[in-house]
Design an enzyme around this catalytic site. Structure first.
Site, mmCIF file in Angstrom:
data_model
loop_
_atom_site.group_PDB
_atom_site.id
_atom_site.type_symbol
_atom_site.label_atom_id
_atom_site.label_comp_id
_atom_site.label_asym_id
_atom_site.label_seq_id
_atom_site.Cartn_x
_atom_site.Cartn_y
_atom_site.Cartn_z
ATOM 1 N N SER A 46 0.753 -1.600 0.157
ATOM 2 C CA SER A 46 0.242 0.173 0.005
ATOM 3 C C SER A 46 0.771 1.193 -0.163
ATOM 4 C CB SER A 46 -0.956 0.459 0.833
ATOM 5 O OG SER A 46 -1.431 -1.294 1.374
ATOM 6 N N SER A 47 1.558 1.115 0.419
ATOM 7 C CA SER A 47 2.655 2.447 0.856
ATOM 8 C C SER A 47 3.279 2.386 -0.286
ATOM 9 C CB SER A 47 3.486 1.803 1.685
ATOM 10 O OG SER A 47 3.282 2.360 3.833
ATOM 11 N N TYR A 85 -1.991 -11.729 2.745
ATOM 12 C CA TYR A 85 -1.589 -10.001 3.445
ATOM 13 C C TYR A 85 -3.291 -10.036 3.041
ATOM 14 C CZ TYR A 85 -1.330 -5.008 3.573
ATOM 15 O OH TYR A 85 -1.092 -3.711 3.694
ATOM 16 N N LYS A 87 0.393 -10.961 7.143
ATOM 17 C CA LYS A 87 0.193 -10.374 7.704
ATOM 18 C C LYS A 87 -1.099 -9.811 7.384
ATOM 19 C CE LYS A 87 1.130 -5.607 5.492
ATOM 20 N NZ LYS A 87 0.869 -4.353 7.076
ATOM 21 N N ASP A 93 -0.925 0.011 12.764
ATOM 22 C CA ASP A 93 0.393 0.419 13.390
ATOM 23 C C ASP A 93 -0.732 0.983 14.896
ATOM 24 O OD1 ASP A 93 1.681 0.084 11.484
ATOM 25 O OD2 ASP A 93 2.065 1.836 10.710
ATOM 26 N N GLU A 94 -1.665 1.310 14.604
ATOM 27 C CA GLU A 94 -2.816 2.113 15.727
ATOM 28 C C GLU A 94 -2.224 1.029 16.606
ATOM 29 O OE1 GLU A 94 -3.026 2.188 12.538
ATOM 30 O OE2 GLU A 94 -4.625 4.144 12.511
HETATM 31 C C1 LIG Z 1 -5.107 0.291 5.594
HETATM 32 C C2 LIG Z 1 -3.412 0.219 5.087
HETATM 33 O O1 LIG Z 1 -3.203 0.730 4.847
HETATM 34 N N1 LIG Z 1 -2.762 -0.547 6.801
HETATM 35 C C3 LIG Z 1 -1.501 -0.470 6.867
HETATM 36 C C4 LIG Z 1 -0.716 -1.862 6.918
HETATM 37 O O2 LIG Z 1 -1.585 -2.342 7.366
HETATM 38 C C5 LIG Z 1 -0.874 -0.122 7.894
HETATM 39 O O3 LIG Z 1 -0.226 -0.301 8.585
HETATM 40 C C6 LIG Z 1 -1.093 1.426 7.951
HETATM 41 O O4 LIG Z 1 -0.745 2.331 7.674
HETATM 42 C C7 LIG Z 1 -1.440 1.920 9.072
HETATM 43 O O5 LIG Z 1 -2.240 1.720 10.532
HETATM 44 C C8 LIG Z 1 -2.214 3.540 9.745
HETATM 45 O O6 LIG Z 1 -3.035 3.688 9.572
HETATM 46 C C1 LIG Z 2 1.835 -1.828 5.489
HETATM 47 C C2 LIG Z 2 1.946 -2.098 4.229
HETATM 48 O O1 LIG Z 2 1.796 -3.512 3.467
HETATM 49 C C3 LIG Z 2 1.579 -1.204 2.964
HETATM 50 O O2 LIG Z 2 1.922 0.087 4.307
HETATM 51 O O3 LIG Z 2 2.609 -1.338 2.109
#
Ligand SMILES: CC(=O)N[C@H](C=O)[C@@H](O)[C@H](O)[C@H](O)CO
Ligand SMILES: CC(=O)C(=O)O
Length: 304
Positions: free
Chosen positions: A49-50, A138, A166, A193-194
């Site tokens: 996602s990131s 995931y 994950k 992360d929360e």
């Molecule tokens: C929905 C989403 O992208 N979740 C991420 C992966 O699990 C988290 O790491 C979030 O980036 C993080 O918890 C911030 O909301």
């Molecule tokens: C946490 C994760 O999978 C991402 O943000 O890419």
């Protein structure tokens, strides 16, 4: 168990690194890799996602996988997220990651069409069969619309290449259930992360997270406390982390745009975010001063 040791710890999700024109940047990707290496994290999760994977084409995703591997291979654990809309593209990415020497593959379930469990199972299995790498499922229902059941997880675990999940669904009970199904020989990563600390206490062995790279010191310290059984101390850090995450998510720009601005102020310029995600606004720029301060103060308070 020992084989899974390398997946323990704090594994930030790597952000997409763009040049000023919005193209994938090799030098900026490497800068972010070096920054994280310097922070002492145990690994990175590339292209999730990131990594804005869903907004990138195959060549771009392959390029990022390549740059991260060239910079970090042998220095920390590397997980490649290869989930793409089609099985064909996912397999192409999986093969690329295997050639680069990644330690494991991972993928979200199929998106857009609502497919039955048997199709999701086949999707993941086809990726797994494409290489000899270990695989991490995931589960992220809030973005994919698909919820992994403990029963399907158990079925996937019949394939010995599947080493874990994950889990990014919000109930920490889900982590507990997956751990129950998988046992000692399976690794469960905390996603949200929360609730890193509660996820760890409920059975998560490690964490992969989208905000870790904006404050690695805090997650590393919280993890140390959890490992030492100092749950009260860990929880205090979690509260500070949550104030910060709420601030990161409350701006005009997307959370990733805000984090990238914070990193830029730390000397790591990795560009902005790709549309349709939004970059920070003029108003955000002022408010981000306050977020940087929150992070610095929390590090000062908790990390000696
Ligand atoms: C929905 C989403 O992208 N979740 C991420 C992966 O699990 C988290 O790491 C979030 O980036 C993080 O918890 C911030 O909301
Ligand atoms: C946490 C994760 O999978 C991402 O943000 O890419």
């Amino acid at each position: 168990m020992a084989l899974l040791e390398k997946f323990h710890g704090i594994l930030p999700a790597l952000y997409a690194c763009y040049d000023d024109e919005g193209n994938i940047s090799e030098t900026r990707t490497k800068d972010l890799c070096d920054y994280l290496l310097g922070k002492g994290v145990q690994g990175v999760y590339v292209g999730g996602s990131s990594g804005e994977c869903i907004y990138q084409n195959l060549d771009e995703r392959k390029a990022t996988l390549t740059y991260a591997a060239h910079q970090l291979k042998g220095k920390m654990t590397l997980i490649a997220h290869v989930g793409a809309p089609s099985t064909r593209d996912s397999i192409e990415l999986a093969k690329h990651a295997a050639e680069l020497g990644y330690d494991a593959l991972s993928a979200i379930p199929p998106i857009y069409f609502k497919l039955p469990d048997r199709a999701v199972y086949k999707y993941w299995s086809d990726i797994i069969e494409a290489t000899s790498l270990p695989f991490i499922i995931y589960n992220i229902p809030q973005t994919t619309g698909y919820t992994l059941s403990p029963a399907l997880f158990a079925k996937l675990l019949e394939n010995k290449k599947v080493i874990g999940v994950k889990n990014s669904s919000m109930p920490t009970m889900d982590i507990e259930r997956f751990k129950r199904v998988g046992g000692e020989d399976v690794i469960v990563f905390n996603g949200p992360d929360e609730q890193f600390v509660s996820g760890r206490i409920m059975g998560a062995d490690a964490g992969i997270g989208g905000t870790y790279a904006s404050m690695p010191e805090l997650f590393l310290q919280a993890n140390e406390f959890v490992m030492a059984g100092k749950f009260a101390e860990a929880t205090v850090i979690q509260s500070d982390i949550n104030d910060i995450i709420i601030a990161l998510c409350s701006q005009d720009g997307s959370m990733y745009a805000v984090i990238k601005e914070i990193l830029r102020r730390r000397g790591v310029n990795i560009g902005g975010v790709r549309a349709p995600m939004q970059n920070i606004s003029v108003e955000d720029a002022g408010r981000i001063d306050g977020i940087v301060q929150m992070i610095d103060q929390a590090i000062e308070r908790h990390c000696k």
